[in-house]
Motif scaffolding. Sequence first.
Motif, short mmCIF file in Angstrom:
data_model
loop_
_atom_site.label_atom_id
_atom_site.label_comp_id
_atom_site.label_asym_id
_atom_site.label_seq_id
_atom_site.Cartn_x
_atom_site.Cartn_y
_atom_site.Cartn_z
N MET A 193 71.98 15.63 27.03
CA MET A 193 70.60 16.07 27.28
C MET A 193 69.84 15.83 25.99
O MET A 193 69.85 16.68 25.08
N ASP A 194 69.26 14.67 25.88
CA ASP A 194 68.61 14.23 24.64
C ASP A 194 69.60 14.34 23.48
O ASP A 194 70.63 13.70 23.49
N GLU A 195 69.33 15.21 22.50
CA GLU A 195 70.20 15.29 21.31
C GLU A 195 71.42 16.20 21.51
O GLU A 195 72.31 16.24 20.67
N PRO A 245 79.22 20.85 21.72
CA PRO A 245 79.64 20.57 20.35
C PRO A 245 78.50 20.31 19.39
O PRO A 245 78.65 20.50 18.18
N TYR A 246 77.35 19.88 19.91
CA TYR A 246 76.19 19.68 19.04
C TYR A 246 74.91 19.67 19.85
O TYR A 246 74.92 19.54 21.08
N GLY A 247 73.82 19.83 19.12
CA GLY A 247 72.49 19.87 19.72
C GLY A 247 71.59 20.71 18.84
O GLY A 247 72.07 21.54 18.05
N GLU A 248 70.29 20.49 18.94
CA GLU A 248 69.32 21.23 18.13
C GLU A 248 68.43 22.13 18.97
O GLU A 248 68.02 23.19 18.51
N ASN A 249 68.13 21.72 20.18
CA ASN A 249 67.18 22.42 21.03
C ASN A 249 67.95 23.30 22.02
O ASN A 249 68.76 22.81 22.81
N ASP A 250 67.71 24.61 21.98
CA ASP A 250 68.45 25.54 22.84
C ASP A 250 68.19 25.30 24.33
O ASP A 250 69.08 25.52 25.15
#
Length: 193
Positions: A98-100, A154-159
């Motif tokens: 989902m995007d980033e 495991p990763y992502g910036e936007n909740d």
Amino acid sequence: MRIGEITRTTKETNIRLRWNLDGSGRYTGSCGVGFFDHMIQAFCVHGGFDMDLDMKGDLEVDCHHSIEDLGIVMGQAFSKALGDKGSIRRYGSFYIPMDEALGFCSLDISGRPYLVFDAEFANQSVGTLDCCMVKEFFRAFAFNGGITLHLRCPYGENDHHKTEALFKAAAHALKEALEPNGGKILSSKGMLA
């Protein structure tokens, strides 16, 4: 068709849910938490489920009771719709970008509930959904649905993206696990319980 209907009334929530596991991806109704409705809608679309929800909760307190109780009712409706579990693939796993952000779900419709949840959120909430309730929802769903459920981001910036990736991954994994298996019970015990 595999359909489960549950009505649950407490001093905190009043919920009526109808879940068709073999639907077309339609969600009607509202839990009263806009972002969570968005997650349930995505869950239905990606899982091919039809869900009709009539719900009132004590949102003047916060979203906790509503989200946790909806997880309980969804788990109960899922279990009721599925029946004896004897002719399904049982296992499902899926990654969703989902995007980033990347979400992953692996599950076993075994009758032995368990939750492993490995996702961290940077913010307290997304809209009016407290981020801590994502784990609580999936715990209630897994334990009332008899599902061993592993969720990981495991990763992502936007909740928002992280949460949505988890819901979509869970939907696809469930869809995979629910596929017919030619009547063979996938268990050396001869039963799923």
